[in-house]
Design a protein around this motif. Structure first.
Motif, PDB file in Angstrom:
ATOM      1  N   LYS A   1      -2.494   6.563   1.324  1.00  0.00           N
ATOM      2  CA  LYS A   1      -2.448   6.970   2.726  1.00  0.00           C
ATOM      3  C   LYS A   1      -1.560   8.214   2.786  1.00  0.00           C
ATOM      4  CE  LYS A   1      -2.429   4.720   7.217  1.00  0.00           C
ATOM      5  NZ  LYS A   1      -3.762   5.084   7.657  1.00  0.00           N
TER       6      LYS A   1
ATOM      7  N   GLY B   1      -8.052  -1.053   3.085  1.00  0.00           N
ATOM      8  CA  GLY B   1      -7.671  -1.432   4.445  1.00  0.00           C
ATOM      9  C   GLY B   1      -7.180  -2.873   4.520  1.00  0.00           C
ATOM     10  N   ILE B   2      -6.161  -3.077   5.332  1.00  0.00           N
ATOM     11  CA  ILE B   2      -5.617  -4.424   5.507  1.00  0.00           C
ATOM     12  C   ILE B   2      -6.539  -5.226   6.427  1.00  0.00           C
ATOM     13  CG2 ILE B   2      -3.620  -5.679   6.470  1.00  0.00           C
ATOM     14  CD1 ILE B   2      -2.085  -3.058   5.257  1.00  0.00           C
ATOM     15  N   THR B   3      -7.162  -4.549   7.387  1.00  0.00           N
ATOM     16  CA  THR B   3      -8.147  -5.230   8.229  1.00  0.00           C
ATOM     17  C   THR B   3      -9.357  -5.593   7.369  1.00  0.00           C
ATOM     18  OG1 THR B   3      -7.440  -3.580   9.850  1.00  0.00           O
ATOM     19  CG2 THR B   3      -9.127  -5.123  10.552  1.00  0.00           C
TER      20      THR B   3
ATOM     21  N   GLU C   1     -16.325   5.239   3.389  1.00  0.00           N
ATOM     22  CA  GLU C   1     -15.664   4.652   4.555  1.00  0.00           C
ATOM     23  C   GLU C   1     -15.914   5.531   5.771  1.00  0.00           C
ATOM     24  OE1 GLU C   1     -11.354   4.552   4.213  1.00  0.00           O
ATOM     25  OE2 GLU C   1     -11.397   6.250   2.864  1.00  0.00           O
TER      26      GLU C   1
ATOM     27  N   ARG D   1       0.833  -1.205   0.000  1.00  0.00           N
ATOM     28  CA  ARG D   1       0.000   0.000   0.000  1.00  0.00           C
ATOM     29  C   ARG D   1       0.872   1.261   0.000  1.00  0.00           C
ATOM     30  NH1 ARG D   1      -4.487   0.248   4.549  1.00  0.00           N
ATOM     31  NH2 ARG D   1      -2.729   0.714   5.898  1.00  0.00           N
TER      32      ARG D   1
ATOM     33  N   ASN E   1     -12.596   1.181   7.336  1.00  0.00           N
ATOM     34  CA  ASN E   1     -13.524   0.724   6.291  1.00  0.00           C
ATOM     35  C   ASN E   1     -14.800   0.271   6.987  1.00  0.00           C
ATOM     36  OD1 ASN E   1     -10.536  -0.239   5.095  1.00  0.00           O
ATOM     37  ND2 ASN E   1     -11.879   0.840   3.678  1.00  0.00           N
TER      38      ASN E   1
ATOM     39  N   GLY F   1     -14.230   7.628   8.881  1.00  0.00           N
ATOM     40  CA  GLY F   1     -13.033   8.220   9.524  1.00  0.00           C
ATOM     41  C   GLY F   1     -11.760   7.475   9.178  1.00  0.00           C
ATOM     42  N   THR F   2     -11.252   6.682  10.085  1.00  0.00           N
ATOM     43  CA  THR F   2     -10.043   5.901   9.819  1.00  0.00           C
ATOM     44  C   THR F   2     -10.352   4.398   9.751  1.00  0.00           C
ATOM     45  OG1 THR F   2      -9.585   5.889  12.167  1.00  0.00           O
ATOM     46  CG2 THR F   2      -8.482   7.585  10.880  1.00  0.00           C
TER      47      THR F   2
ATOM     48  N   TYR G   1      -6.007  13.287   5.265  1.00  0.00           N
ATOM     49  CA  TYR G   1      -6.411  13.448   6.660  1.00  0.00           C
ATOM     50  C   TYR G   1      -6.670  14.927   6.956  1.00  0.00           C
ATOM     51  CZ  TYR G   1      -5.354   8.583   6.717  1.00  0.00           C
ATOM     52  OH  TYR G   1      -5.388   7.237   6.418  1.00  0.00           O
TER      53      TYR G   1
ATOM     54  N   GLY H   1     -10.176  -1.487  11.117  1.00  0.00           N
ATOM     55  CA  GLY H   1      -8.950  -0.703  10.977  1.00  0.00           C
ATOM     56  C   GLY H   1      -7.917  -1.149  11.995  1.00  0.00           C
ATOM     57  N   THR H   2      -6.675  -0.785  11.760  1.00  0.00           N
ATOM     58  CA  THR H   2      -5.578  -1.214  12.626  1.00  0.00           C
ATOM     59  C   THR H   2      -5.773  -0.764  14.072  1.00  0.00           C
ATOM     60  OG1 THR H   2      -4.055  -1.241  10.795  1.00  0.00           O
ATOM     61  CG2 THR H   2      -3.075  -0.974  12.970  1.00  0.00           C
TER      62      THR H   2
HETATM   63  C1  LIG Z   1      -8.982   6.464   5.894  1.00  0.00           C
HETATM   64  C2  LIG Z   1      -8.759   5.092   6.416  1.00  0.00           C
HETATM   65  N1  LIG Z   1      -9.542   4.090   5.972  1.00  0.00           N
HETATM   66  C3  LIG Z   1      -9.361   2.819   6.397  1.00  0.00           C
HETATM   67  C4  LIG Z   1      -8.379   2.498   7.318  1.00  0.00           C
HETATM   68  C5  LIG Z   1      -8.198   1.073   7.749  1.00  0.00           C
HETATM   69  O1  LIG Z   1      -7.027   0.513   7.183  1.00  0.00           O
HETATM   70  P1  LIG Z   1      -6.244  -0.640   7.915  1.00  0.00           P
HETATM   71  O2  LIG Z   1      -7.216  -1.752   8.139  1.00  0.00           O
HETATM   72  O3  LIG Z   1      -5.158  -1.032   6.964  1.00  0.00           O
HETATM   73  O4  LIG Z   1      -5.731  -0.093   9.189  1.00  0.00           O
HETATM   74  C6  LIG Z   1      -7.566   3.516   7.829  1.00  0.00           C
HETATM   75  C7  LIG Z   1      -6.545   3.214   8.840  1.00  0.00           C
HETATM   76  O5  LIG Z   1      -5.406   3.140   8.537  1.00  0.00           O
HETATM   77  C8  LIG Z   1      -7.742   4.844   7.361  1.00  0.00           C
HETATM   78  O6  LIG Z   1      -6.965   5.839   7.807  1.00  0.00           O
END
Ligand SMILES: Cc1ncc(COP(=O)(O)O)c(C=O)c1O
Length: 358
Positions: free
Chosen positions: A197, A259-261, A233, A94, A238, A235-236, A202, A302-303
């Motif tokens: 990212k 998102g990796i999660t 999505e 990513r 999915n 905020g931070t 942000y 999310g992480t």
């Molecule tokens: C805007 C946004 N969407 C989704 C995610 C979830 O991504 P991940 O599961 O890789 O943490 C994040 C967190 O990093 C994010 O900042």
């Protein structure tokens, strides 16, 4: 791995903060990884050094034209004492794609992995062990070239810093959050850089987030930039919707972060034969499903929080309660499975974790 990384240890280690005071991103460990790029030398001088200020020219591209991308990931200390990273190659992939979107060079996968492993090893006593805690890692790439003009920087810095973080949910029991459905501001538009990212994404989200907070909501649910109808999505995180027996999540179309999660949850759902669809989902479809009683659960991935159940949506003046504001069965099962794998409490058949040999 045969990558020469010089290590300069600090003479002044910081006192370790207590687990209870971690919060998120408040403390930084004793060391950092750093390497620089120039056209002439390529990536060079990778090293671990005491955590310190960067030396940056006030004309550096990152300070003017937002040439900054980053990653967020965690090192987990399991009950077996082993420390594990979770799918770090996905963070590299990513970050490489984010760098390409901003026309920046990036380090190869082995250097990325080694930057994480060396930093975690050097600051190993900073990896906390209390349930739900972790060492958050923040790989960062910035344009350090000093010039005024809009083009990609040709001098770059890649560095990694680390911060011990507490359980997202204080008590370590997952709790539902209230989300504001944002109908005025946009985070990312088609053809833009929403899938990267990048720091700029942000910055673009702050106004909506601060207005939502004033209204008593934890984060915002972004809708598509043109029609303000399709869900993007949160905020931070999915976002996933369970309607009837099917789980639905918006597709990766370039406007949301891959998102990796999110990817991990989709794989876990497929494995358990739970119907999962990646397709556009509109606000009207969600409101209709809520009306008919088919909207069973909503959760973010999310992480930071792993799985975060959504207890209610604020849509204009209405508050839509989901699953009676309680944590749904699917959300809690996914939370358990994912965190069990991350902390080494259950087998990892998909090979998602990478042990940090000490
Ligand atoms: C805007 C946004 N969407 C989704 C995610 C979830 O991504 P991940 O599961 O890789 O943490 C994040 C967190 O990093 C994010 O900042």
């Amino acid at each position: 791995m045969d990558i020469e990384i010089a290590i300069e240890k600090t003479d002044n280690p910081k006192p370790l903060p207590s687990d209870e005071s971690f919060g998120f991103g408040k403390y930084f460990t004793d060391h950092m990884f750093i390497t620089e790029y120039s056209k002439l030398l390529g990536w060079h001088a990778p090293r671990i050094v005491p955590y310190q200020n960067l030396r940056l020219d006030p004309g550096a591209a990152v300070l003017h034209y937002g040439q900054a991308i980053f990653e967020g990931m965690k090192a987990f200390r399991g009950t077996d004492g082993k420390i594990r990273l979770f799918r770090p190659e996905m963070n590299w992939k990513r970050m490489k794609e984010s760098a390409e979107r901003l026309c920046l060079e990036f380090v190869d996968l082995p250097v990325f992995i080694e930057s994480l492993l060396r930093l975690v090893r050097t600051d190993v006593h900073w990896v906390p062990s209390k349930a739900g805690t972790a060492l958050y890692l923040r790989p960062t790439l910035i344009g350090s070239e000093a010039f005024l003009g809009v083009r990609a920087a040709e001098n770059l810095m890649y560095y990694v810093i680390a911060s011990p973080v507490g359980g997202y949910y204080g008590s370590n029991a997952i709790e539902p959050v209230k989300i504001w459905v944002e109908r005025k501001y946009s985070r990312a538009a088609p053809g833009g850089m929403g899938a990267a990212k990048a720091g700029g994404n942000y910055a673009a989200s702050l106004k909506a987030a601060s207005e939502a907070k004033k209204r008593g909501f934890a984060q915002v649910l972004w809708l598509d930039a043109s029609k303000k109808e399709y869900v993007e999505e949160v905020g931070t995180m999915n976002v996933f919707f369970k309607i009837g027996d099917t789980v639905i999540t918006p597709p990766l179309g370039g406007t949301i972060l891959p998102g990796i999660t999110r990817d991990s949850v989709i794989q876990l759902l497929r494995e358990s034969k739970t119907p999962i669809e990646e397709r556009p989902i509109s606000l009207s479809e969600i409101l209709e499903a809520h009306k008919t009683g088919d909207l069973k659960e909503v959760f973010g991935t999310g992480t930071a929080a792993s799985i975060s159940p959504v207890g209610a949506f604020g849509v204009n003046d209405e508050l839509i309660s989901i699953n009676g504001g309680k944590v749904g069965t699917l959300s809690s099962e996914l939370y358990q499975t994912l965190t069990d794998i991350q902390y080494g409490r259950r087998p990892d058949p998909l090979g998602w974790t990478m042990e940090v040999s000490l």
